[in-house]
Design an enzyme around this catalytic site. Structure first.
Site, short mmCIF file in Angstrom:
data_model
loop_
_atom_site.label_atom_id
_atom_site.label_comp_id
_atom_site.label_asym_id
_atom_site.label_seq_id
_atom_site.Cartn_x
_atom_site.Cartn_y
_atom_site.Cartn_z
N ALA A 101 0.86 -1.18 0.00
CA ALA A 101 0.00 0.00 0.00
C ALA A 101 0.90 1.24 0.00
CB ALA A 101 -0.93 0.00 1.21
N LYS A 102 0.32 2.38 -0.20
CA LYS A 102 1.06 3.65 -0.11
C LYS A 102 0.04 4.77 0.06
CE LYS A 102 5.49 4.85 -0.39
NZ LYS A 102 6.59 4.07 0.22
#
Length: 411
Positions: A101-102
């Site tokens: 994720a980011k």
């Protein structure tokens, strides 16, 4: 080429080597969820400021999603989407049980006071607290954020969900963090740099190193390599680059930066040169540890270093990557080289879940073990299949994620 296009380019090249089916390619490429929210908060002047916040949750086939929060004016959905996909592969390359994720906010943190930064962080978590968590998606520090930011995230999340330190990693040691997390990415870069030198028959004492970026990653990499008797001849930050042919006194530079508001401006123990010139120095190892895209078509022909270690995310553009490969430059890719941070984040998360504490020596030993095993798997596959280290790293990551995805089926 946009960041997402670059990630897609590398992914496709590795997927071709693996003869991955088109249906699986689409499952691995398309993010599981993309979130864009309005983040409004009251400034110190009593005005209301509004920014855009993002969180892209790419894949959770191998475990909870994991990735940093970054505060930077150039943050956009395309960049976050690309970095989330790379996190999925990075966690798989070092074989820790996470997906990718980011996230981030398109804001310049230098324009925020400490209290404003806290307010914007808490407001961001108000918007996304129901889609993160220790079993769902675990944020971490990134560009423009730090341990204190992570403490605010944990505090705000706990208001909604009760005490749970495993919601975020990179926290202060005094607040359920782990010793060695701050140094982890740079230390991992140093560990793998020595691995590469050893495989090429080069001695550390005879190796000249230039490091672009002297923040958390660059400074710790410099210290590790200097301790290993490499000759760090140049480092840089936003104030410029600093060069000394006989080798810098790295600890002196670190102390100066710490005492000068994290800046090398005015440092007198080395010759100041233009920042971009550092990339073109005649050294054995070049470590870009700052922004992405710094090695590109405009300067790749002037890059002399035979070894490049990607400590930053995407510092080499795909067009330049092709040219460097033809020149015979050995390049250790970011999804392996800078994975030390997420590795120690995993140690922190595991301890938070168990309410058990490791000491610094154990953290460092486990970091070296995980990074070394990952390096061996990538290096051996590269030699076996006669592909670049980047392609080999992508192949290792893609194969592990694809196997997990196939095993869980379609829910």
């Amino acid at each position: 080429m946009k960041s997402s296009e670059a990630a897609q380019f590398y992914f496709s090249r590795a997927a071709d080597q693996l003869e991955l089916k088109e249906s699986m390619r689409r499952r691995l490429i398309i993010p599981r969820r993309e979130i864009q929210v309005q983040v409004s908060f009251e400034t110190d002047k009593g005005e209301v400021a509004t920014y855009v916040g993002y969180r892209v949750q790419h894949n959770n086939a191998r475990g909870p999603m994991k990735g940093g929060f970054r505060y930077h004016p150039q943050v956009d959905l395309d960049e976050i989407r690309s970095l989330a996909a790379l996190m999925t592969l990075k966690t798989a390359v070092v074989n820790i049980p996470y997906g990718g994720a980011k996230g981030g906010i398109a804001v310049d943190p230098r324009t925020l006071s400490r209290t404003e930064k806290e307010r914007i962080t808490r407001k961001f978590i108000d918007q996304i607290h129901d889609v993160i968590g220790p079993d769902i998606d675990i944020p971490a520090p990134d560009m423009g954020t730090d341990a204190e930011t992570m403490a605010w995230i944990m505090s705000q999340y706990n208001k909604y969900h009760g005490f749970n330190p495993g919601v975020v990693t990179g926290k202060p040691v005094e607040y359920y963090g782990i010793p060695g997390r701050e140094e982890a990415t740079g230390r991992g870069v140093g560990i793998l740099t020595l691995k590469v030198l050893g495989r090429l028959g080069r001695k550390p004492q005879q190796s000249r190193v230039a490091i672009q970026g002297f923040g958390n990653v660059g400074s710790h990499a410099a210290k590790y390599l200097a301790d290993a008797e490499c000759k760090v001849v140049a480092v840089s930050d936003v104030s410029g680059a600093y060069y000394r042919a006989e080798g810098l006194d790295v600890m002196s530079a670190i102390r100066y930066s710490n005492q000068n508001k994290n800046s090398l401006a005015g440092y007198k123990e080395a010759e100041k040169i233009p920042g971009d010139q550092l990339l073109e120095l005649d050294v054995d190892v070049l470590i870009p540890a700052a922004l992405g895209g710094v090695i590109n078509e405009s300067n790749v022909d002037r890059i002399k270093a035979p070894i490049i270690i990607e400590a930053a995310n995407e510092p080499v553009r795909p067009e330049a990557d092709e040219i460097l490969a033809k020149k015979g430059t050995l390049l250790l890719p970011d999804i392996l080289a800078n994975a030390g941070g997420v590795t120690v984040s995993y140690f922190e998360w595991a301890q938070n879940r168990q309410f058990y504490h490791w000491n610094l020596d154990r953290v460092r030993q486990e970091l070296e073990r995980v990074m070394s095993q990952a390096f061996e798997s990538v290096w051996n596959l590269s030699r076996e299949r006669k592909v670049s280290l980047r392609t080999a790293a992508f192949m290792v990551g893609i194969e592990r994620v694809a196997k997990a995805t196939a095993l869980i089926g379609v829910a």
